[in-house]
Design an enzyme around this catalytic site. Structure first.
Site, PDB file in Angstrom:
ATOM      1  N   GLU A   1     -35.347  -1.040   3.354  1.00  0.00           N
ATOM      2  CA  GLU A   1     -34.495   0.133   4.489  1.00  0.00           C
ATOM      3  C   GLU A   1     -32.930  -0.097   4.860  1.00  0.00           C
ATOM      4  O   GLU A   1     -32.743  -0.318   5.546  1.00  0.00           O
ATOM      5  CB  GLU A   1     -34.927   0.553   5.470  1.00  0.00           C
ATOM      6  CG  GLU A   1     -36.171   0.574   4.822  1.00  0.00           C
ATOM      7  CD  GLU A   1     -37.321   1.553   6.102  1.00  0.00           C
ATOM      8  OE1 GLU A   1     -37.118   0.585   7.506  1.00  0.00           O
ATOM      9  OE2 GLU A   1     -37.935   1.948   6.332  1.00  0.00           O
TER      10      GLU A   1
ATOM     11  N   GLU B   1     -43.712   2.455   1.519  1.00  0.00           N
ATOM     12  CA  GLU B   1     -45.098   1.627   2.539  1.00  0.00           C
ATOM     13  C   GLU B   1     -45.193   3.254   3.675  1.00  0.00           C
ATOM     14  O   GLU B   1     -45.034   4.212   3.577  1.00  0.00           O
ATOM     15  CB  GLU B   1     -43.850   1.787   4.224  1.00  0.00           C
ATOM     16  CG  GLU B   1     -42.594   0.209   3.325  1.00  0.00           C
ATOM     17  CD  GLU B   1     -42.071  -0.391   4.868  1.00  0.00           C
ATOM     18  OE1 GLU B   1     -41.901   0.081   5.621  1.00  0.00           O
ATOM     19  OE2 GLU B   1     -40.977  -1.136   3.920  1.00  0.00           O
TER      20      GLU B   1
HETATM   21  C1  GAL Z   1     -40.271   0.016   8.460  1.00  0.00           C
HETATM   22  C2  GAL Z   1     -40.122  -1.499   7.617  1.00  0.00           C
HETATM   23  C3  GAL Z   1     -41.221  -2.677   7.758  1.00  0.00           C
HETATM   24  C4  GAL Z   1     -41.862  -1.887   9.114  1.00  0.00           C
HETATM   25  C5  GAL Z   1     -42.381  -1.251   9.209  1.00  0.00           C
HETATM   26  C6  GAL Z   1     -43.246  -0.669   9.888  1.00  0.00           C
HETATM   27  O1  GAL Z   1     -39.408   0.368   8.350  1.00  0.00           O
HETATM   28  O2  GAL Z   1     -39.638  -0.947   6.648  1.00  0.00           O
HETATM   29  O3  GAL Z   1     -40.611  -3.558   7.463  1.00  0.00           O
HETATM   30  O4  GAL Z   1     -41.120  -2.660   9.744  1.00  0.00           O
HETATM   31  O5  GAL Z   1     -41.506   0.411   9.035  1.00  0.00           O
HETATM   32  O6  GAL Z   1     -43.259   0.683   9.924  1.00  0.00           O
END
Ligand code: GAL
Length: 678
Positions: free
Chosen positions: A172, A325
């Site tokens: 990100e 994710e």
């Molecule tokens: C994303 C990030 C992850 C984790 C996640 C939590 O932005 O890539 O490492 O922090 O959020 O929601």
């Protein structure tokens, strides 16, 4: 170590768009299922337990190493690969593929301590210290050199490891930097763009407020100022930041690609994130991936997800894309963090597949016991394997395995509609000194996408300069800034028989954020049948503009229609009484306000129908989404009350194995995946 000058010459602009290996090298005909795996947080005994549970849940892919830099390089130049060797072998022995991340988003503490210039500064000059994450100055030669070295060594060591399926660069990308290092890089970027200071002074309109520059060294990032910063300086700084981060990405991508030309490369986007021009970035990735965290309490969470899916699928431009994710339960960064009620994780996971995803992954595999995210859910929650979260994850894994052979690599159908989206327009429209701060660009885009979603119309996204000729309908929620090429593209699209609908505050500024004569480009006024745009009339948050047949929100405009306009819907009452709120000239529509949701849905549904667009299925109950991917019809119920969806013909539901004749019943958050019976 390379100097900043040498690094500056690695500019991507001169090299052709990236064409790398395909995702099928990674998926091998499957929908990938898995998540971020941070084994460095756990004793090695737990890894064996993890792998047992991963197999039980049908996990086929884990993303490893995202935050492992301090573990891999505990002191400058040291390498600790033993643990990762063992882990890669363990995963491979158990048939689990690895998306291997470069750890460069979170440098070890020694880097900032020994090289303070690797730490970014905010606009007030405050240092972003280590102790959190993402504390790297993107333009620091020292940071880039360490990042290149660890990337090189990871690629050399694991490039031929059989577990490796994909590279995940950084995480990100999202840092802004106003430091002196960034200032120097910004000046180089500006010199490349403008060549002369005169050109910069003209583009930035520095005659205003005595801002004219006499030497390049005087030019700075838009740091904290007494009163509003120069908007074009701010716009260029956002362009520069996206490019500077992209240089970091490309540098690492090129290193891994040199070692493993057959392994695809991605970097996960934050969805709808201002910091990266995703159109520019996506073209440089082999696989586009995105992280998505709708609020489980948001009644339109499903629509938000659909928007991100449509956006990411469009950025992949026919290629594969992944959910890198999502959360199996609550996140931990909202004010109040709600878990996902039973069934919602499954619904949103299958929705991603319906809308084209070839991977459904989570942050993260096992919920952490320490650190800032210990209350953020994982696929295995604190409750362990008996917990509801893991039980649901198992079900999703099993269902994806069922669907994989029928779905992987197939395309979403019915993309006749394009919603235009542009980061430059977004950046410019967010400036200080605008007429209303009651809305932002994402909210306006979301309102239009919601109308299409509720009208059961599958939409794509496109850039205003893309070839639009394949679409039956093009929707411009808002494009405050448009280049000449984009305007000509829109006009040519309508001349070629396309239907165009545009929302307010479009075509106002040129690419330097200079207001176009007349307050709206002349070609667009001609296109929509607008003789004069007298004034903009922004609305207060709770104010409505009465229009014949509906109520407008956010904005209104004092417009005089041209003689050749074909239809007009007028404002009723108030200062704008009788003036056009909506204009149509031929196939070009302009809305000077944002209708309330029901009215916008009705309007867009009518226009879509007029443009010859058919929904994937007629007669859907409210809250049920229908999407066709390949030969399959996905029905996704976003509500809690049982509904019956009429489905003509005979089908089989791949999830239940049951025959479906005439209709299918969907309970709370229910999903059916229908294949026509032979
Ligand atoms: C994303 C990030 C992850 C984790 C996640 C939590 O932005 O890539 O490492 O922090 O959020 O929601």
């Amino acid at each position: 170590m390379p100097t900043d000058k040498e690094l500056a010459s690695t500019d991507e602009e001169s090299s052709p768009p990236h064409k790398g290996p395909s995702m099928s090298n990674a998926t091998r005909g499957r929908i990938l299922f898995g998540g971020d795996y941070n084994p460095e947080q756990w004793p090695e005994e737990t890894w064996h337990e993890d792998v047992r549970l991963m197999k039980e849940a049908g996990v086929s892919s884990v993303t490893v190493g995202v935050f492992s830099w301090a573990r891999l390089e505990p002191t400058p130049g040291a390498r600790e690969f033993g643990w990762l060797d063992r882990l890669m072998d363990l995963l491979h022995d158990n048939g689990i593929g690895v998306v291997l991340a470069t750890p460069t988003s979170s440098p070890p503490p020694w880097m900032g301590r020994l090289h303070p210039e690797t730490l970014p500064r905010d606009e007030d000059g405050r240092i972003e210290w280590w102790g959190g994450r993402q504390h790297f100055a993107h333009s620091s030669a020292v940071y880039r050199s360490y990042a290149a070295a660890i990337t090189e060594d990871l690629a050399a060591r694991y490039g031929s490891h059989p577990a490796l399926t994909m590279w995940h660069i950084n995480n990100e990308y999202c840092t802004y930097d106003w430091s002196d290092t960034a200032a120097a890089a910004f000046r180089r970027w500006l010199q490349d763009k403008y060549d002369t200071l005169d050109a910069l002074n003209t583009a930035w309109g520095t005659a205003f407020w005595s801002q004219g520059y006499d030497i390049w060294e005087g030019v700075l990032p838009p740091r904290h100022a007494h009163y509003m910063n120069n908007p074009t300086q701010v716009l260029d700084f956002k362009r520069f930041t996206s490019d500077a981060l992209m240089e970091c990405f490309v540098a690492e991508r090129d290193i891994v690609a040199r070692h493993t030309p057959h392994i695809p490369v991605t970097s996960n986007f934050m969805p709808f994130w201002q910091g990266q021009d995703a159109w520019e970035w996506a073209g440089r990735e082999d696989v586009v991936s995105v992280d998505i965290y709708p609020d489980p309490r948001d009644p339109f969470g499903g629509q938000y997800s659909a928007l991100i899916h449509d956006m990411t699928r469009s950025q992949a431009r026919g290629g594969p894309w992944m959910i890198m994710e999502q959360a199996a339960g609550p996140v931990n960064w909202r004010g109040v963090n709600h878990p996902k009620p039973h069934g919602l994780n499954r619904l949103w996971s299958l929705q991603a597949v319906a809308r084209g995803a070839d991977a459904v992954c989570y942050f993260q595999w096992r919920q952490s016991r320490q650190g800032a995210e210990k209350f953020h859910s994982g696929m295995v929650s604190h409750a362990g394997e008996r917990g509801r979260t893991f039980q649901e994850v198992k079900r999703i894994g099993a269902e994806l395995a069922l669907l994989s052979p029928k779905v992987a690599d197939s395309q979403v159908r019915g993309d006749d509609v394009a919603v235009l989206l542009d980061w430059n327009a977004w950046w410019a429209s967010q400036q200080a000194g605008r007429l209303s701060s009651e809305f932002d660009y994402p909210a306006v885009v979301r309102a239009w996408h919601r109308a299409l979603w509720e009208a059961n119309t599958t939409a794509s996204f496109a850039h205003p300069e893309h070839d639009l000729s394949a679409y039956k309908l093009v929707v411009v929620p808002q494009l405050y800034l448009l280049t000449d090429a984009a305007i000509d593209n829109l006009a040519a699209y309508v001349r070629g028989g396309g239907t165009l609908v545009s929302g307010f505050l479009t075509g106002v500024a040129d690419e330097d954020d200079r207001v176009r004569p007349g307050g709206m480009d002349e070609r667009l006024r001609e296109l929509f049948g607008i003789r004069t745009l007298h004034e903009w009339w922004p609305l207060d948050a709770d104010e409505r503009a009465d229009v014949e047949g509906f109520r407008g929100t956010l904005w209104s405009e004092e417009i005089e229609a041209a003689d050749d306009v074909d239809a007009v819907v007028p404002y009723k009452g108030g200062e704008l009484d009788g003036l056009p709120a909506v204009l149509r000239k031929g196939r070009a529509w302009y809305l000077s306000t944002l209708p309330e949701p029901d009215a916008l849905r009705t309007l867009i549904a009518g226009i879509a129908e007029g443009a010859g667009i058919r929904p994937p299925l007629d007669g859907l109950p409210a809250g049920v989404e229908a999407v066709r991917r390949g030969d399959l019809l996905f029905l996704l119920h976003h509500g809690r009350d049982t509904v019956t969806v009429p489905v003509p013909g005979r089908h089989r539901d791949l999830l239940t194995g049951e025959d479906v004749t005439g209709g299918v019943e969907l309970g709370r958050y229910g999903v059916a995946v229908l294949e026509a019976a032979p």
